[in-house]
Design an enzyme around this catalytic site. Structure first.
Site, PDB file in Angstrom:
ATOM      1  N   LYS A  27       0.802  -1.100  -0.110  1.00 31.75           N
ATOM      2  CA  LYS A  27      -0.184  -0.257  -0.142  1.00 31.75           C
ATOM      3  C   LYS A  27       0.781   1.308  -0.031  1.00 31.75           C
ATOM      4  CE  LYS A  27      -2.835   0.469   3.172  1.00 31.75           C
ATOM      5  NZ  LYS A  27      -3.002   1.749   4.507  1.00 31.75           N
ATOM      6  N   SER A  28       1.637   1.395   0.871  1.00 32.10           N
ATOM      7  CA  SER A  28       2.856   2.315   1.309  1.00 32.10           C
ATOM      8  C   SER A  28       3.145   2.897  -0.196  1.00 32.10           C
ATOM      9  CB  SER A  28       3.195   2.342   1.678  1.00 32.10           C
ATOM     10  OG  SER A  28       2.870   1.711   2.952  1.00 32.10           O
ATOM     11  N   ARG A  32       2.402   5.311  -3.136  1.00 27.98           N
ATOM     12  CA  ARG A  32       3.924   6.852  -3.815  1.00 27.98           C
ATOM     13  C   ARG A  32       4.345   6.351  -4.649  1.00 27.98           C
ATOM     14  NH1 ARG A  32       4.580   5.825   1.615  1.00 27.98           N
ATOM     15  NH2 ARG A  32       5.320   6.945   2.696  1.00 27.98           N
ATOM     16  N   ARG A 128      -8.972  12.406  11.917  1.00 29.48           N
ATOM     17  CA  ARG A 128      -7.377  12.352  12.315  1.00 29.48           C
ATOM     18  C   ARG A 128      -6.854  13.475  12.364  1.00 29.48           C
ATOM     19  NH1 ARG A 128      -5.435   6.568   8.524  1.00 29.48           N
ATOM     20  NH2 ARG A 128      -3.305   7.361  10.430  1.00 29.48           N
ATOM     21  N   SER A 174       6.901   9.536  12.186  1.00 29.20           N
ATOM     22  CA  SER A 174       5.950   9.295  11.002  1.00 29.20           C
ATOM     23  C   SER A 174       6.703   9.406   9.638  1.00 29.20           C
ATOM     24  CB  SER A 174       4.610  10.416  10.713  1.00 29.20           C
ATOM     25  OG  SER A 174       3.865   9.797  10.201  1.00 29.20           O
ATOM     26  N   GLN A 176       4.772   9.346   7.067  1.00 29.54           N
ATOM     27  CA  GLN A 176       3.659   9.867   5.891  1.00 29.54           C
ATOM     28  C   GLN A 176       3.947  11.611   5.683  1.00 29.54           C
ATOM     29  OE1 GLN A 176       0.145   9.690   7.553  1.00 29.54           O
ATOM     30  NE2 GLN A 176       0.084   7.283   6.886  1.00 29.54           N
ATOM     31  N   ASP A 327       1.540  -0.956  12.050  1.00 32.72           N
ATOM     32  CA  ASP A 327       0.475  -1.072  11.756  1.00 32.72           C
ATOM     33  C   ASP A 327      -0.008  -2.413  11.653  1.00 32.72           C
ATOM     34  OD1 ASP A 327      -0.262   1.451   9.985  1.00 32.72           O
ATOM     35  OD2 ASP A 327       0.300   0.595   8.531  1.00 32.72           O
ATOM     36  N   ARG A 405      -7.546  -3.353   9.771  1.00 37.21           N
ATOM     37  CA  ARG A 405      -6.504  -4.011   9.836  1.00 37.21           C
ATOM     38  C   ARG A 405      -7.507  -4.454  11.641  1.00 37.21           C
ATOM     39  NH1 ARG A 405      -2.665  -3.630   6.608  1.00 37.21           N
ATOM     40  NH2 ARG A 405      -1.688  -1.404   6.514  1.00 37.21           N
TER      41      ARG A 405
HETATM   42  C1  S3P Z   1       2.106   4.629   6.218  1.00 36.66           C
HETATM   43  C2  S3P Z   1       2.957   5.127   7.132  1.00 36.66           C
HETATM   44  C3  S3P Z   1       2.692   4.431   8.902  1.00 36.66           C
HETATM   45  C4  S3P Z   1       1.217   3.557   9.147  1.00 36.66           C
HETATM   46  C5  S3P Z   1       0.715   3.547   7.588  1.00 36.66           C
HETATM   47  C6  S3P Z   1       1.116   4.176   5.697  1.00 36.66           C
HETATM   48  C7  S3P Z   1       3.410   5.255   4.964  1.00 36.66           C
HETATM   49  O1  S3P Z   1       1.792   6.132   9.578  1.00 36.66           O
HETATM   50  O2  S3P Z   1       0.924   3.273   9.526  1.00 36.66           O
HETATM   51  O3  S3P Z   1      -0.512   3.180   7.309  1.00 36.66           O
HETATM   52  O4  S3P Z   1       2.945   4.587   4.210  1.00 36.66           O
HETATM   53  O5  S3P Z   1       3.685   6.133   4.919  1.00 36.66           O
HETATM   54  P1  S3P Z   1       2.049   7.397   9.713  1.00 36.66           P
HETATM   55  O6  S3P Z   1       3.813   7.358   9.253  1.00 36.66           O
HETATM   56  O7  S3P Z   1       1.570   7.592  10.228  1.00 36.66           O
HETATM   57  O8  S3P Z   1       3.096   6.645  11.056  1.00 36.66           O
END
Ligand code: S3P
Length: 448
Positions: A27-28, A32, A128, A174, A176, A327, A405
């Protein structure tokens, strides 16, 4: 939410899980790859992209920002980008559904463009925190024109016409947040620097390099990193092959560990060390997880994993491991419930701001199924019931709180508990793992 629209599911104990499966793309990396491909000039191809709702919303957002996004009949996605700083002003609010990653990364990418865009999402995403990304982006020149109370969605952002590079010491671990700053930094002249006290997943850095940007990452402090991006690169279109998501593999993997007699092979799972904290922890608990074949797949290491039913024991999980398994604590909670002895998971503050408050949700999921749990500050303590007679009672109904999840973890628990486990709603599983229930049934799981 209208309860009539809920789609409950029940998982029950049955025979061993057997078979060979490949879970969907990471997913990440999928988010991206879409965003960076949209910031190149020319056509990139993305194979193995996760086609879950979260990622599909990011694809729609890139299209709304002017990129051409097409899925060919062979499943490969073709993205014609508009170049760094080249996004067009979207005609309507961008809806990211359930996805914090898609939304926060896109906010970063838009922050470096001279356009105004509104970002929105579902009730979970609207709850959030977004301030964490808005703070550094404002320093780079973006302006928040409107926001809901507490810096939440829906929010309207005016990107910077002349974004400024910054050096930013991230107050929270984080990926993100780091990625939002780096994506905005692509449009800024000079060097954008992010310093993190604990290393988080580095897919943004790796993919930026893959698309032709100059990014360096050096050790900083005790465990941390200093990441430096050279701004205003000419991003080159590229081919990306998205490897299988270790966070999705976690569900069949833990299921195989707790269902007696199981043996499951998970094909080509990404083993980036910043994502494999769960595998390390489960091995410390006594899990039999064998790496069969390692290879390099599009710049990431992947391996086939053979997992067999294993007696587990409780362990202490150190706080510095949290970013590498952020996660996975829900499903680790399930493994801990079937372990002999106590598992203490330390430093879980960030779990409170995920798709749900996952610290409370994990505790609740386990308690309603007869497992003793305590929360002490940011630590979660699970008193394992062991495997065999007198193990996890099950029989509970788990509230999924719009969190994919929780739904999958609770179903995994039901496959080994003495009584069936029911979830109130399975709809959100499709955000990250379309085909989860069918894949588990294919391994022999009783879920209906
Ligand atoms: C992710 C970072 C994580 C994770 C999310 C995916 C990402 O969040 O929990 O499911 O793809 O960068 P945080 O960066 O807020 O910890």
């Amino acid at each position: 939410m209208n309860p009539a629209a809920l789609t409950p599911l029940t998982a029950r104990r049955g025979g061993p899980l057997k078979g060979r499966v490949r879970v969907p793309g990471d997913k990440s990396i999928s988010h991206r790859a879409l965003i960076l491909a949209a910031m190149t000039v020319g056509e990139s191809t993305l194979a193995g992209l996760l086609e879950g709702e979260d990622v599909l919303n990011t694809a729609k957002a890139m299209q709304a920002l002017g990129a051409k996004v097409e899925r060919a009949a062979d499943g490969v996605w073709h993205i014609h980008g508009v170049g760094v700083g080249g996004f067009a002003q979207p005609a309507a609010p961008l809806d990211f559904g359930n996805s914090g990653t898609g939304c926060r990364l896109a906010i970063g990418a838009v922050a470096g463009c001279p356009i105004t865009a509104t970002f929105d999402g579902d009730a979970s995403l609207r709850s959030r925190p977004m301030r964490r990304v808005l703070d550094p982006l404002e320093k780079m020149g973006a302006r928040v024109l409107e926001q809901a109370k507490g810096g939440r969605l829906p929010l309207t952002l005016q990107g910077a016409a002349d974004p400024m590079p910054i050096e930013y010491e991230s107050p929270v671990p984080s990926a993100q947040l780091k990625s939002a700053v780096l994506l905005a930094g692509l449009a800024a002249p000079g060097e954008t620097t992010v310093i993190e006290a604990e290393p988080t997943r580095d897919h943004t850095e790796r993919l930026m390099k893959h698309f032709g940007a100059k990014v360096t990452s050096k050790p900083h402090g005790e465990h941390g990193r200093r990441i430096v991006l050279q701004g205003q690169p000419e991003l080159e279109p590229a081919k990306v092959v998205v490897p299988a998501d270790p966070s999705s593999a976690a569900f069949p993997l833990v299921a195989a560990l707790v269902v007696p007699g199981s043996e499951v092979i998970l094909e080509a799972v990404m083993t980036n060390p910043l994502r494999t904290g769960l595998f390390t922890t489960l091995r410390e608990m006594g899990a039999n997880i064998e790496m069969l074949e390692k290879c390099d797949d599009g710049g990431e290491e992947v391996a086939d994993l053979r997992v067999t039913f294993s007696p587990l024991k409780g362990v202490e999980v150190p706080p510095e491991r949290a970013p590498a398994m952020i996660d996975e604590y829900l499903v680790l909670g399930v493994a801990a419930a079937f372990a002999q002895g106590t598992t203490r998971m330390r430093g879980l503050k960030e779990l409170r701001v995920k798709e749900s408050d996952r610290l409370e949700a994990t505790a609740e999921m386990l308690r309603v199924n007869g497992v003793a749990v305590e929360i002490e500050g940011d630590d979660l303590i699970v008193h394992g019931k062991g495997q065999g007679p007198g193990s996890v009672a099950g029989g509970g109904e788990v509230k999924t709180h719009m969190d994919h999840r929780i739904a999958m973890s609770a179903l995994v628990m039901g496959l080994a508990a003495e009584n069936p486990v029911r979830i109130d709603d399975s709809a959100f599983i499709a955000t990250s793992f379309p085909g989860f229930v069918e894949m588990m049934r294919g391994l022999g799981a009783e879920i209906d």
